[in-house]
Design an enzyme around this catalytic site. Sequence first.
Site, short mmCIF file in Angstrom:
data_model
loop_
_atom_site.label_atom_id
_atom_site.label_comp_id
_atom_site.label_asym_id
_atom_site.label_seq_id
_atom_site.Cartn_x
_atom_site.Cartn_y
_atom_site.Cartn_z
N THR A 1 0.87 -1.19 0.00
CA THR A 1 0.00 0.00 0.00
C THR A 1 0.91 1.24 0.00
O THR A 1 1.94 1.25 0.65
CB THR A 1 -0.88 0.03 1.26
OG1 THR A 1 -0.04 -0.22 2.37
CG2 THR A 1 -1.95 -1.06 1.20
N ASP B 1 13.14 8.68 -7.67
CA ASP B 1 12.76 8.00 -6.42
C ASP B 1 13.33 6.59 -6.39
O ASP B 1 12.64 5.64 -6.01
CB ASP B 1 11.23 7.98 -6.29
CG ASP B 1 10.79 7.56 -4.89
OD1 ASP B 1 9.68 7.04 -4.75
OD2 ASP B 1 11.60 7.73 -3.95
#
Length: 277
Positions: free
Chosen positions: A16, A139
């Site tokens: 998640t 990232d």
Amino acid sequence: RVAQLSDYEVLEVIGTGTFGTCEKIRRKSDQQLFVWKRIRYGEMNDKEKHMLVAEVNILRELKHDHIVRYHDRVIDRENSTIYIIMEYCPGGDLAALIKTHRRQRTRASEQLIRRIFRQLVEALGVCHHRAQGAIIHRDLKPGNIFLDQNGNAKLGDFGLSKVLSARTNLASTFVGSPYYMSPELISECAYTAKSDVWSLGCIIYELAALHPPFEAWSQAELAVKIRKGTFEHLPTTYSRELDDLVRSMLQQDYHLRPSVLELRKHPYLAYAQASPD
Ligand SMILES: CNC(=O)c1c(C)[nH]c(/C=C2\C(=O)Nc3ccc(Cl)cc32)c1C
């Protein structure tokens, strides 16, 4: 034929994130396994929606053995949710692999590290040297790199990658001449392909040392350490060549860091090399 949600059955949640959930799914027609990132865009502002569209468009065009493959998308307007269907990577992410080695007190072999290093350099090469303008991942971290059933690395989650089209470079994005820009203004905005090289250096370092090169208890202390730039050598079980190459990627001055193209040509990563392993 447009894909439908009913074409798939959800098997389990595997992650998640801020905007969404990653679920393992199976296509009913042929039992093939995939993953979808379920992203609710209802609460997103226009900028975030624009970034989401940009991310999906980037994913759709990046087709490479070492970048997670985009397959399809389903938009559920009723629930303001988009499902991005991607390849399933049974090996999970690099963060889990590092954690396992740390817990078992075992080391990743130099052969494995070198293979993953080479594969990620190939994947970044496609992103950085794209004809329509560089894609900077921005990232890169072990949790964004996934392994397929043969232990091959796949660059994933272009959540923040930014397409730096050829037009915008440092000088032209600022009014006036760059000579008088303060260092911090330059450093904040010099997010270049070399920033991905730094991150990749941190990842390969952590694969070998089983901890990142710079660690601290607070963000402020971490910034001090990163700017100071001193860190331990890799364990001596690994070659001097690997230690030197990773060191070269973790130099303060980003001009001194090798580009992805230079990394690809480096003897340590060259293919068809009579390698000891
Ligand atoms: C414990 N982790 C897992 O079991 C795991 C497995 C088996 N696969 C994944 C993740 C992905 C996966 O299998 N395919 C993916 C495509 C894109 C993104 Cl951002 C993530 C994935 C994970 C996190």
